[in-house]
Design a protein around this motif. Structure first.
Motif, PDB file in Angstrom:
ATOM      1  N   SER A   1       0.843  -1.201   0.000  1.00 21.78           N
ATOM      2  CA  SER A   1       0.000   0.000   0.000  1.00 21.78           C
ATOM      3  C   SER A   1       0.874   1.245   0.000  1.00 21.78           C
ATOM      4  N   ARG A   2       0.488   2.273  -0.743  1.00 19.43           N
ATOM      5  CA  ARG A   2       1.202   3.551  -0.672  1.00 19.43           C
ATOM      6  C   ARG A   2       0.676   4.394   0.490  1.00 19.43           C
ATOM      7  N   TYR A   3      -0.638   4.315   0.720  1.00 17.70           N
ATOM      8  CA  TYR A   3      -1.253   5.066   1.815  1.00 17.70           C
ATOM      9  C   TYR A   3      -2.189   4.154   2.574  1.00 17.70           C
ATOM     10  N   LEU A   4      -2.214   4.326   3.899  1.00 19.58           N
ATOM     11  CA  LEU A   4      -3.058   3.474   4.729  1.00 19.58           C
ATOM     12  C   LEU A   4      -3.525   4.295   5.926  1.00 19.58           C
ATOM     13  N   VAL A   5      -4.811   4.197   6.233  1.00 20.73           N
ATOM     14  CA  VAL A   5      -5.364   4.882   7.407  1.00 20.73           C
ATOM     15  C   VAL A   5      -6.022   3.832   8.292  1.00 20.73           C
ATOM     16  N   LYS A   6      -5.601   3.790   9.543  1.00 20.62           N
ATOM     17  CA  LYS A   6      -6.130   2.822  10.502  1.00 20.62           C
ATOM     18  C   LYS A   6      -6.500   3.532  11.795  1.00 20.62           C
ATOM     19  N   ARG A   7      -7.169   2.816  12.666  1.00 19.81           N
ATOM     20  CA  ARG A   7      -7.581   3.381  13.950  1.00 19.81           C
ATOM     21  C   ARG A   7      -6.752   2.799  15.077  1.00 19.81           C
ATOM     22  N   THR A   8      -6.630   3.558  16.149  1.00 20.17           N
ATOM     23  CA  THR A   8      -5.867   3.082  17.309  1.00 20.17           C
ATOM     24  C   THR A   8      -6.440   1.764  17.803  1.00 20.17           C
ATOM     25  N   GLY A   9      -5.527   0.865  18.184  1.00 14.26           N
ATOM     26  CA  GLY A   9      -5.917  -0.437  18.687  1.00 14.26           C
ATOM     27  C   GLY A   9      -6.036  -1.502  17.620  1.00 14.26           C
ATOM     28  N   GLU A  10      -6.097  -1.117  16.355  1.00 17.19           N
ATOM     29  CA  GLU A  10      -6.195  -2.100  15.283  1.00 17.19           C
ATOM     30  C   GLU A  10      -4.867  -2.841  15.099  1.00 17.19           C
ATOM     31  N   LYS A  11      -4.951  -4.049  14.612  1.00 15.74           N
ATOM     32  CA  LYS A  11      -3.768  -4.805  14.206  1.00 15.74           C
ATOM     33  C   LYS A  11      -3.540  -4.493  12.720  1.00 15.74           C
TER      34      LYS A  11
ATOM     35  N   SER B   1       6.853  -9.236   6.216  1.00 16.02           N
ATOM     36  CA  SER B   1       5.684  -8.503   6.706  1.00 16.02           C
ATOM     37  C   SER B   1       5.997  -7.805   8.015  1.00 16.02           C
ATOM     38  N   LEU B   2       5.493  -6.601   8.149  1.00 14.63           N
ATOM     39  CA  LEU B   2       5.601  -5.846   9.398  1.00 14.63           C
ATOM     40  C   LEU B   2       4.215  -5.778  10.016  1.00 14.63           C
ATOM     41  N   ILE B   3       4.141  -6.082  11.307  1.00 18.15           N
ATOM     42  CA  ILE B   3       2.859  -6.121  11.999  1.00 18.15           C
ATOM     43  C   ILE B   3       2.879  -5.136  13.157  1.00 18.15           C
ATOM     44  N   LEU B   4       1.880  -4.268  13.188  1.00 16.30           N
ATOM     45  CA  LEU B   4       1.675  -3.398  14.333  1.00 16.30           C
ATOM     46  C   LEU B   4       0.610  -4.079  15.183  1.00 16.30           C
ATOM     47  N   GLU B   5       1.011  -4.577  16.327  1.00 13.36           N
ATOM     48  CA  GLU B   5       0.140  -5.440  17.130  1.00 13.36           C
ATOM     49  C   GLU B   5      -1.113  -4.697  17.605  1.00 13.36           C
ATOM     50  N   SER B   6      -0.958  -3.479  18.041  1.00 11.12           N
ATOM     51  CA  SER B   6      -2.089  -2.662  18.483  1.00 11.12           C
ATOM     52  C   SER B   6      -1.716  -1.211  18.166  1.00 11.12           C
ATOM     53  N   ALA B   7      -2.167  -0.735  17.023  1.00 12.14           N
ATOM     54  CA  ALA B   7      -1.688   0.541  16.494  1.00 12.14           C
ATOM     55  C   ALA B   7      -1.942   1.694  17.450  1.00 12.14           C
ATOM     56  N   SER B   8      -0.949   2.577  17.512  1.00 18.08           N
ATOM     57  CA  SER B   8      -1.094   3.784  18.324  1.00 18.08           C
ATOM     58  C   SER B   8      -0.728   4.993  17.467  1.00 18.08           C
ATOM     59  N   THR B   9      -1.184   6.172  17.887  1.00 24.85           N
ATOM     60  CA  THR B   9      -0.985   7.369  17.070  1.00 24.85           C
ATOM     61  C   THR B   9       0.494   7.683  16.851  1.00 24.85           C
ATOM     62  N   ASN B  10       1.359   7.286  17.795  1.00 20.82           N
ATOM     63  CA  ASN B  10       2.792   7.569  17.613  1.00 20.82           C
ATOM     64  C   ASN B  10       3.449   6.635  16.600  1.00 20.82           C
ATOM     65  N   GLN B  11       2.666   5.742  16.022  1.00 23.23           N
ATOM     66  CA  GLN B  11       3.169   4.905  14.939  1.00 23.23           C
ATOM     67  C   GLN B  11       2.787   5.460  13.567  1.00 23.23           C
ATOM     68  N   THR B  12       2.169   6.629  13.548  1.00 29.76           N
ATOM     69  CA  THR B  12       1.942   7.324  12.290  1.00 29.76           C
ATOM     70  C   THR B  12       3.295   7.717  11.706  1.00 29.76           C
TER      71      THR B  12
ATOM     72  N   THR C   1       5.162   3.066   2.557  1.00 34.44           N
ATOM     73  CA  THR C   1       3.749   3.123   2.927  1.00 34.44           C
ATOM     74  C   THR C   1       3.583   4.266   3.912  1.00 34.44           C
ATOM     75  N   ARG C   2       2.766   5.237   3.556  1.00 34.70           N
ATOM     76  CA  ARG C   2       2.460   6.337   4.461  1.00 34.70           C
ATOM     77  C   ARG C   2       1.291   5.906   5.326  1.00 34.70           C
ATOM     78  N   LEU C   3       1.561   5.610   6.588  1.00 34.80           N
ATOM     79  CA  LEU C   3       0.558   5.076   7.511  1.00 34.80           C
ATOM     80  C   LEU C   3       0.099   6.159   8.477  1.00 34.80           C
ATOM     81  N   SER C   4      -1.207   6.338   8.555  1.00 34.90           N
ATOM     82  CA  SER C   4      -1.797   7.270   9.516  1.00 34.90           C
ATOM     83  C   SER C   4      -2.663   6.492  10.481  1.00 34.90           C
ATOM     84  N   ILE C   5      -2.417   6.714  11.765  1.00 36.21           N
ATOM     85  CA  ILE C   5      -3.211   6.062  12.812  1.00 36.21           C
ATOM     86  C   ILE C   5      -4.069   7.144  13.477  1.00 36.21           C
ATOM     87  N   LEU C   6      -5.375   6.971  13.385  1.00 38.01           N
ATOM     88  CA  LEU C   6      -6.294   7.990  13.924  1.00 38.01           C
ATOM     89  C   LEU C   6      -6.836   7.600  15.288  1.00 38.01           C
TER      90      LEU C   6
END
Lengths: 114, 112
Positions: A8-18, A75-86, A109-114
């Protein structure tokens, strides 16, 4: 030419998501790497792998894990996404039997965690 | 501790105005030094590898040189399309690591 493809070039996820970030290289490289890049901080190594099913922690592994089940995929896995992982996440690979070859990077991949 | 310092942090040039970017390093031995170009929103693109002092590599308007303590990326008669961030990375000889140490980069803007 070496091709490193990030899913993905851009990805938007929410806090707490894997979150899963995928990277594939087509040059049979042994070594694969995950970095994050933030303004003013440069490139920081999260994890790397020298071979299938092998992984090593980089400088900032906290909150992340990785998987390498096949040689071409890392593969890189964010176990429980947090805003500081944007951040911008960069995958790289290298063929380095004697330890002096450059890394080749994907487009990120430009990742934004909301 | 291995260190790589790039200077200047930012550089603005007029089209055709030649200049040099610097990458100085303090490592215990050198296995390789790499230059990359990075455009906004994209990953670094590999440019050159240098292995020993005195070595030079050229590509179009870019020439990379290496001494025992630093490397220069010379840009001759730059064009606006040369605008990018240029990264330097160093592989130290000690420790057997395959992990390069990156500098923070030089942001180059070339005005038409």
């Amino acid at each position: 030419d070496v091709k490193v493809t990030q899913s993905s070039r851009y990805l938007v996820k929410r806090t707490g998501e894997k979150v899963f970030l995928e990277c594939v290289q087509d040059m049979d490289h042994e070594n694969m790497f995950w970095y994050r890049q933030d303004p003013g901080l440069g490139l920081r190594l999260i994890y790397f792998s020298y071979d299938v099913k092998m992984k090593e922690k980089g400088d900032i592994p906290e909150g992340y894990s990785v998987s390498r089940e096949k040689k071409e995929r890392f593969s890189l896995i964010l176990e429980s996404a947090s805003t500081n992982q944007t951040s911008m996440y960069l995958c790289a690979s290298s063929h380095d039997p004697v330890g002096n070859q450059p890394q080749h990077f994907g487009d990120g991949t430009r990742l934004s965690i909301l | 501790e291995d260190q790589v310092t790039q200077s200047p942090e930012a550089l603005r040039l007029q089209e055709g105005e030649s200049s040099s970017l610097n990458c100085s390093y303090t490592v215990s031995g050198l296995r390789g030094l790499f230059w990359y170009r990075q455009d906004p929103g994209k990953g670094p693109e590999f440019l050159f590898t240098l292995y020993s002092a005195g070595e030079e590599k050229e590509k179009e308007r870019l020439k990379a040189t290496l001494t025992k303590k630093e490397s220069f990326l010379h840009i001759t008669a730059p064009k606006p399309e040369d605008s990018a961030t240029y990264l330097c990375a160093v592989l130290p000889a000690s420790g057997g690591s395959y992990i390069p140490t990156f500098g923070r980069g030089t942001s180059l803007i070339v005005h038409p």
